[in-house]
Scaffold this motif. Structure first.
Motif, PDB file in Angstrom:
ATOM      1  N   SER A 182       0.834  -1.220   0.000  1.00  0.00           N
ATOM      2  CA  SER A 182       0.000   0.000   0.000  1.00  0.00           C
ATOM      3  C   SER A 182       0.859   1.256   0.000  1.00  0.00           C
ATOM      4  O   SER A 182       0.419   2.323  -0.426  1.00  0.00           O
ATOM      5  CB  SER A 182      -0.946   0.000   1.207  1.00  0.00           C
ATOM      6  N   GLN A 302      -6.126   2.739   3.946  1.00  0.00           N
ATOM      7  CA  GLN A 302      -7.570   2.542   4.078  1.00  0.00           C
ATOM      8  C   GLN A 302      -8.058   1.344   3.275  1.00  0.00           C
ATOM      9  O   GLN A 302      -8.983   0.639   3.668  1.00  0.00           O
ATOM     10  CB  GLN A 302      -8.330   3.813   3.639  1.00  0.00           C
ATOM     11  N   GLY A 303      -7.399   1.087   2.152  1.00  0.00           N
ATOM     12  CA  GLY A 303      -7.785  -0.049   1.306  1.00  0.00           C
ATOM     13  C   GLY A 303      -7.672  -1.382   2.029  1.00  0.00           C
ATOM     14  O   GLY A 303      -8.430  -2.322   1.747  1.00  0.00           O
ATOM     15  N   TYR A 305      -8.323  -1.853   5.174  1.00  0.00           N
ATOM     16  CA  TYR A 305      -9.536  -1.941   5.998  1.00  0.00           C
ATOM     17  C   TYR A 305     -10.753  -2.260   5.129  1.00  0.00           C
ATOM     18  O   TYR A 305     -11.620  -3.041   5.517  1.00  0.00           O
ATOM     19  CB  TYR A 305      -9.773  -0.624   6.756  1.00  0.00           C
ATOM     20  N   ASP A 306     -10.796  -1.654   3.949  1.00  0.00           N
ATOM     21  CA  ASP A 306     -11.953  -1.828   3.058  1.00  0.00           C
ATOM     22  C   ASP A 306     -12.168  -3.291   2.659  1.00  0.00           C
ATOM     23  O   ASP A 306     -13.293  -3.728   2.436  1.00  0.00           O
ATOM     24  CB  ASP A 306     -11.778  -0.973   1.790  1.00  0.00           C
ATOM     25  N   GLN A 307     -11.072  -4.051   2.585  1.00  0.00           N
ATOM     26  CA  GLN A 307     -11.213  -5.437   2.140  1.00  0.00           C
ATOM     27  C   GLN A 307     -11.938  -6.318   3.165  1.00  0.00           C
ATOM     28  O   GLN A 307     -12.331  -7.438   2.854  1.00  0.00           O
ATOM     29  CB  GLN A 307      -9.849  -6.030   1.797  1.00  0.00           C
ATOM     30  N   TYR A 308     -12.132  -5.790   4.374  1.00  0.00           N
ATOM     31  CA  TYR A 308     -12.863  -6.554   5.396  1.00  0.00           C
ATOM     32  C   TYR A 308     -14.338  -6.155   5.489  1.00  0.00           C
ATOM     33  O   TYR A 308     -15.059  -6.642   6.349  1.00  0.00           O
ATOM     34  CB  TYR A 308     -12.193  -6.391   6.765  1.00  0.00           C
ATOM     35  N   GLU A 309     -14.761  -5.271   4.606  1.00  0.00           N
ATOM     36  CA  GLU A 309     -16.156  -4.811   4.621  1.00  0.00           C
ATOM     37  C   GLU A 309     -17.135  -5.972   4.422  1.00  0.00           C
ATOM     38  O   GLU A 309     -18.245  -5.954   4.943  1.00  0.00           O
ATOM     39  CB  GLU A 309     -16.377  -3.756   3.536  1.00  0.00           C
ATOM     40  N   ASN A 310     -16.721  -6.978   3.668  1.00  0.00           N
ATOM     41  CA  ASN A 310     -17.606  -8.117   3.393  1.00  0.00           C
ATOM     42  C   ASN A 310     -17.304  -9.333   4.273  1.00  0.00           C
ATOM     43  O   ASN A 310     -17.778 -10.436   4.009  1.00  0.00           O
ATOM     44  CB  ASN A 310     -17.501  -8.522   1.915  1.00  0.00           C
ATOM     45  N   LYS A 315     -15.030  -7.450  10.495  1.00  0.00           N
ATOM     46  CA  LYS A 315     -15.564  -6.083  10.577  1.00  0.00           C
ATOM     47  C   LYS A 315     -16.009  -5.774  12.004  1.00  0.00           C
ATOM     48  O   LYS A 315     -15.731  -4.696  12.546  1.00  0.00           O
ATOM     49  CB  LYS A 315     -16.742  -5.940   9.601  1.00  0.00           C
ATOM     50  N   GLN A 319     -14.391  -3.074  14.696  1.00  0.00           N
ATOM     51  CA  GLN A 319     -15.260  -2.104  15.355  1.00  0.00           C
ATOM     52  C   GLN A 319     -15.126  -2.175  16.873  1.00  0.00           C
ATOM     53  O   GLN A 319     -15.051  -1.151  17.566  1.00  0.00           O
ATOM     54  CB  GLN A 319     -16.710  -2.337  14.940  1.00  0.00           C
TER      55      GLN A 319
END
Length: 325
Positions: A182, A302-303, A305-310, A315, A319
């Motif tokens: 990254s 940030q990318g 983190y984004d890969q764990y959205e699904n 996630k 949190q």
């Protein structure tokens, strides 16, 4: 074939070293990859003393430091098959064996040191220690390993762009590999024991680790730039094979857990001083200490983190950590 011979020979060594022990005592064999001057090793010596005292000599600790019995990965594998009782590894390596541990590889996950302690010492930390049991690994405790930062041979790292194209040594950790990518770097997994030579020979341009490890490894002799971006907090984790743990009585398990917990408190005090001393010593040796703007690095990850959205479990775990006071 080479690896099979290596493990077979280690099993023989461990078996033979146990011969002649008093049958009323249990000797716990603990291997790790750190120098004997490292705060973790010193804390383990205390754990051994406490364990012998608590158990009245029924449980004893036999420590093999400095990769005598193999790399961190090899020690975990020996643990899983019951040929080694206990080891200390970075959670960065543990994520290959207990997948949820990869949470610690997320850059800039913790607000500060106290936040990380609150997570590790609370229910989230315990949940992650327990996660390894399905892989024959019993988590006992976390040792402080501070924050990891980049060090390089030929140029300082002031911004993420300075890492572009550089070959950076990382652990065998998917999270660490993704993080270096990254920033535009080229992640290169190399075992800790081979890293000094790899830096000398230009196999890699730099690495990332905490101040005491940078100092005790003598990597500062090769790398003269240390950029304290403090991207990840990767604690060390003390683990035991479930084969050995399950063979202990409840009382023996309590003695061992208490000795481990006591060693954690002791190690954290040692670590705080070791960090300060390490930075002072490497600076004295001619290393340039850089304190970059961490926000620039944080913006690039940030990318990850984004890969764990699904991934609902990860996630929620992220949190819960962010919401921990």
């Amino acid at each position: 074939m080479h690896k099979l011979l290596f493990i077979t020979s280690l099993i023989s060594i461990l078996f033979l070293s146990g011969c002649g022990d008093d049958k009323t005592d249990k000797v716990i064999k603990l291997a790790h990859g750190l120098d004997v001057n490292h705060s973790v090793h010193i804390a383990m010596l205390k754990m051994g003393e406490d364990l012998e005292q608590l158990s009245g000599g029924k449980l004893k600790l036999e420590i093999y430091p400095s990769q005598q019995l193999g790399t961190e990965r090899e020690c975990i594998e020996l643990l899983q098959i019951g040929s080694l009782d206990m080891t200390k590894v970075s959670v960065g390596v543990m994520e290959n064996f207990a997948p949820k541990m990869k949470i610690f590889g997320l850059p800039f996950l913790f607000r500060d040191r106290q936040h990380s302690f609150n997570v590790l010492d609370g229910p989230i930390g315990q949940q992650l220690l327990d996660d390894g049991t399905q892989y024959w690994i019993k988590g006992l405790a976390y040792y402080d390993a501070g924050s990891r930062s980049f060090y390089t041979k030929d140029q300082p790292i002031n911004t993420p762009e300075d890492l572009k194209g550089l070959k950076v040594r990382v652990m065998e950790s998917v999270s660490a590999i993704e993080m270096v990518k990254s920033f535009g770097g080229s992640p290169t997994p190399i075992s800790w024991g081979e890293l000094y030579t790899s830096l000398q020979q230009g196999v890699v341009d730099g690495a990332e680790n905490n101040p005491p490890s940078f100092y005790l490894s003598r990597h500062y002799e090769v790398c003269k730039f240390y950029s304290l971006d403090e991207h990840t907090v990767l604690p060390d984790v003390l683990i035991m094979g479930t084969h050995f743990w399950d063979a202990l009585t409840k009382q023996e398990q309590e003695w061992l857990q208490k000795a481990a917990d006591n060693s954690v408190k002791f190690q954290r005090e040692l670590w705080a001083k070791a960090e300060q001393d390490a930075l002072a010593e490497v600076e004295k040796a001619g290393v340039q200490i850089i304190r970059p703007d961490k926000k620039l690095f944080k913006a690039k990850v940030q990318g990850i983190y984004d890969q764990y959205e699904n991934d609902p479990d990860m996630k929620e775990l992220i949190q819960n950590i962010l919401e921990t006071e």
